[in-house]
Scaffold this motif. Sequence first.
Motif, PDB file in Angstrom:
ATOM      1  N   GLN A   1       0.817  -1.205   0.000  1.00 27.31           N
ATOM      2  CA  GLN A   1       0.000   0.000   0.000  1.00 27.31           C
ATOM      3  C   GLN A   1       0.855   1.262   0.000  1.00 27.31           C
ATOM      4  O   GLN A   1       0.502   2.256  -0.629  1.00 27.31           O
ATOM      5  N   ALA A   2       1.999   1.236   0.694  1.00 29.68           N
ATOM      6  CA  ALA A   2       2.892   2.390   0.693  1.00 29.68           C
ATOM      7  C   ALA A   2       3.427   2.651  -0.711  1.00 29.68           C
ATOM      8  O   ALA A   2       3.526   3.805  -1.147  1.00 29.68           O
ATOM      9  N   LEU A   3       3.776   1.597  -1.444  1.00 33.03           N
ATOM     10  CA  LEU A   3       4.231   1.751  -2.822  1.00 33.03           C
ATOM     11  C   LEU A   3       3.104   2.288  -3.696  1.00 33.03           C
ATOM     12  O   LEU A   3       3.325   3.178  -4.532  1.00 33.03           O
ATOM     13  N   ASP A   4       1.902   1.768  -3.513  1.00 32.10           N
ATOM     14  CA  ASP A   4       0.769   2.227  -4.319  1.00 32.10           C
ATOM     15  C   ASP A   4       0.523   3.721  -4.109  1.00 32.10           C
ATOM     16  O   ASP A   4       0.257   4.463  -5.062  1.00 32.10           O
ATOM     17  N   GLN A   5       0.585   4.171  -2.877  1.00 29.25           N
ATOM     18  CA  GLN A   5       0.401   5.591  -2.589  1.00 29.25           C
ATOM     19  C   GLN A   5       1.526   6.423  -3.199  1.00 29.25           C
ATOM     20  O   GLN A   5       1.286   7.517  -3.720  1.00 29.25           O
ATOM     21  N   TYR A   6       2.737   5.898  -3.138  1.00 31.14           N
ATOM     22  CA  TYR A   6       3.886   6.602  -3.725  1.00 31.14           C
ATOM     23  C   TYR A   6       3.697   6.771  -5.234  1.00 31.14           C
ATOM     24  O   TYR A   6       3.920   7.858  -5.785  1.00 31.14           O
ATOM     25  N   LEU A   7       3.276   5.694  -5.896  1.00 30.36           N
ATOM     26  CA  LEU A   7       3.024   5.773  -7.336  1.00 30.36           C
ATOM     27  C   LEU A   7       1.893   6.750  -7.649  1.00 30.36           C
ATOM     28  O   LEU A   7       1.977   7.535  -8.597  1.00 30.36           O
TER      29      LEU A   7
ATOM     30  N   ILE B   1       0.187  14.716  -8.332  1.00 32.41           N
ATOM     31  CA  ILE B   1       0.118  15.415  -7.049  1.00 32.41           C
ATOM     32  C   ILE B   1       1.463  16.045  -6.724  1.00 32.41           C
ATOM     33  O   ILE B   1       1.587  17.260  -6.609  1.00 32.41           O
ATOM     34  N   THR B   2       2.496  15.231  -6.622  1.00 32.11           N
ATOM     35  CA  THR B   2       3.861  15.739  -6.404  1.00 32.11           C
ATOM     36  C   THR B   2       4.787  15.015  -7.379  1.00 32.11           C
ATOM     37  O   THR B   2       5.542  14.117  -6.984  1.00 32.11           O
ATOM     38  N   PRO B   3       4.737  15.353  -8.660  1.00 34.88           N
ATOM     39  CA  PRO B   3       5.459  14.573  -9.672  1.00 34.88           C
ATOM     40  C   PRO B   3       6.970  14.644  -9.504  1.00 34.88           C
ATOM     41  O   PRO B   3       7.534  15.693  -9.182  1.00 34.88           O
ATOM     42  N   LEU B   4       7.612  13.499  -9.739  1.00 33.74           N
ATOM     43  CA  LEU B   4       9.069  13.424  -9.653  1.00 33.74           C
ATOM     44  C   LEU B   4       9.739  14.123 -10.820  1.00 33.74           C
ATOM     45  O   LEU B   4      10.871  14.606 -10.706  1.00 33.74           O
ATOM     46  N   THR B   5       9.059  14.163 -11.979  1.00 32.08           N
ATOM     47  CA  THR B   5       9.616  14.779 -13.191  1.00 32.08           C
ATOM     48  C   THR B   5       8.501  15.544 -13.894  1.00 32.08           C
ATOM     49  O   THR B   5       7.328  15.470 -13.507  1.00 32.08           O
ATOM     50  N   ASP B   6       8.861  16.240 -14.968  1.00 31.51           N
ATOM     51  CA  ASP B   6       7.820  16.799 -15.817  1.00 31.51           C
ATOM     52  C   ASP B   6       7.237  15.679 -16.676  1.00 31.51           C
ATOM     53  O   ASP B   6       7.786  14.574 -16.756  1.00 31.51           O
ATOM     54  N   LEU B   7       6.112  15.949 -17.323  1.00 30.42           N
ATOM     55  CA  LEU B   7       5.412  14.911 -18.077  1.00 30.42           C
ATOM     56  C   LEU B   7       6.229  14.373 -19.254  1.00 30.42           C
ATOM     57  O   LEU B   7       6.320  13.152 -19.432  1.00 30.42           O
TER      58      LEU B   7
ATOM     59  N   TYR C   1       1.039   1.058 -23.031  1.00 27.58           N
ATOM     60  CA  TYR C   1       1.016   1.070 -21.572  1.00 27.58           C
ATOM     61  C   TYR C   1       1.669   2.357 -21.089  1.00 27.58           C
ATOM     62  O   TYR C   1       2.815   2.642 -21.428  1.00 27.58           O
ATOM     63  N   ILE C   2       0.917   3.139 -20.296  1.00 23.78           N
ATOM     64  CA  ILE C   2       1.394   4.409 -19.764  1.00 23.78           C
ATOM     65  C   ILE C   2       1.594   4.213 -18.264  1.00 23.78           C
ATOM     66  O   ILE C   2       0.622   4.199 -17.502  1.00 23.78           O
ATOM     67  N   PHE C   3       2.816   4.032 -17.847  1.00 20.74           N
ATOM     68  CA  PHE C   3       3.142   3.733 -16.462  1.00 20.74           C
ATOM     69  C   PHE C   3       2.628   4.839 -15.534  1.00 20.74           C
ATOM     70  O   PHE C   3       2.744   6.023 -15.867  1.00 20.74           O
ATOM     71  N   PRO C   4       2.043   4.505 -14.369  1.00 23.74           N
ATOM     72  CA  PRO C   4       1.904   3.146 -13.862  1.00 23.74           C
ATOM     73  C   PRO C   4       0.539   2.497 -14.048  1.00 23.74           C
ATOM     74  O   PRO C   4       0.442   1.266 -13.987  1.00 23.74           O
ATOM     75  N   PHE C   5      -0.549   3.261 -14.291  1.00 25.66           N
ATOM     76  CA  PHE C   5      -1.888   2.697 -14.155  1.00 25.66           C
ATOM     77  C   PHE C   5      -2.734   2.717 -15.417  1.00 25.66           C
ATOM     78  O   PHE C   5      -3.903   2.329 -15.354  1.00 25.66           O
TER      79      PHE C   5
ATOM     80  N   GLU D   1      10.049  -2.311  -9.269  1.00 21.90           N
ATOM     81  CA  GLU D   1      11.085  -2.516  -8.254  1.00 21.90           C
ATOM     82  C   GLU D   1      12.043  -1.332  -8.187  1.00 21.90           C
ATOM     83  O   GLU D   1      12.478  -0.928  -7.106  1.00 21.90           O
ATOM     84  N   GLU D   2      12.349  -0.755  -9.340  1.00 21.68           N
ATOM     85  CA  GLU D   2      13.214   0.425  -9.358  1.00 21.68           C
ATOM     86  C   GLU D   2      12.561   1.594  -8.634  1.00 21.68           C
ATOM     87  O   GLU D   2      13.207   2.300  -7.845  1.00 21.68           O
ATOM     88  N   VAL D   3      11.264   1.798  -8.876  1.00 25.84           N
ATOM     89  CA  VAL D   3      10.539   2.874  -8.205  1.00 25.84           C
ATOM     90  C   VAL D   3      10.467   2.609  -6.705  1.00 25.84           C
ATOM     91  O   VAL D   3      10.646   3.521  -5.890  1.00 25.84           O
ATOM     92  N   ASP D   4      10.231   1.366  -6.332  1.00 21.74           N
ATOM     93  CA  ASP D   4      10.130   1.039  -4.908  1.00 21.74           C
ATOM     94  C   ASP D   4      11.469   1.248  -4.207  1.00 21.74           C
ATOM     95  O   ASP D   4      11.517   1.728  -3.063  1.00 21.74           O
TER      96      ASP D   4
END
Length: 348
Positions: free
Chosen positions: A3-9, A120-126, A232-236, A335-338
Amino acid sequence: MPQALDQYLARNFWHCIAHRSELPNDRDFLRFEWILGDLVIYNDKGTFVAFDNICPHRGARFLLDRDGNQPLSCAYHGWGYRGGKLRIPKPENYKPCDLERARLNSYHTAWCGDFLFVAITPLTDLPTQLGGLADILAGMSHDITQRHARIDYPYECQWQVAVENALEPDHVPLVHTNTLNLLHLHAGRNSYYTYNSVLNASIGNETITRGLNRIARFFDVPHSQKTYTAIYIFPFSFLSSTYGYTYSLQNFLPSGEKQKTYFTTRMFHSRLVNAEKNREIIKPFLDSVEQVNETVFKEDFEICKRIAPDFPLTSHNSILSNTEEKILHFRKCVEEVDARRQAHGTPA
């Protein structure tokens, strides 16, 4: 903890959530459920805003329908939102409260052509997250003219299970025997754009290809390819199309429950030549695509709920065929994201 990973994504990545044609009018809205509550997309006088569906006064949800057109006004105490501002009845009654602190919990938005992405708080631009996929998506988005159908229901599985099912073709003959399998898709070619992937596969059923070629004269689709395309557009998210005549935008959004994924799919059709004349002519084709899509997703729903809840979805010791290569790519990306999440101190 998954669940923590899901929220992070959910919080740190851009999500392809809508097409411009779905909200053409002032006060049009879309609502989605996911692990962070309710996500709303709203047309506010031509400005598209994304926000958490909670009134900042006492926490009531603004909107309950999945889509529609209505003022953004809280049924509990009349707080509203219009023209980029909260509208508070009798603000003098809230002294000495600091009403400047009251605001919608709004999110970042970005366009890729006519596809709307939310973060919400993106790590990078789109563009960085899409990794070169932006031009492909933008071109397809410009071919789309309107939504034909929307379907929502929960999958009884983890979101990763639903994504992996959509990434591989090996189940098609067994699970989609009389639907997707009838296309007789060839092996196709997989292309990778950082975390994202694209499948282009030609259709082997000559009867179907002849029919698709016959109706080409009704469509104005400069960015189409005469293939089955699944992006496929990561993640969902996924975007799929056959010949560019129709598109299906699918979201597999995580929930707070291990065995529940919020699934939604929107079917769009592309621009028509002489639309007023040809809309009725092409409607039976669009309706048949809608029916097939609905059956395919129900078939996926049934097979995905068979997956054991505790089956490990990792790249370590995976037993995968050559045609399941995108699953291995997906697992390594997750796994890399986690690993990044844990390195930055987000709780496990």
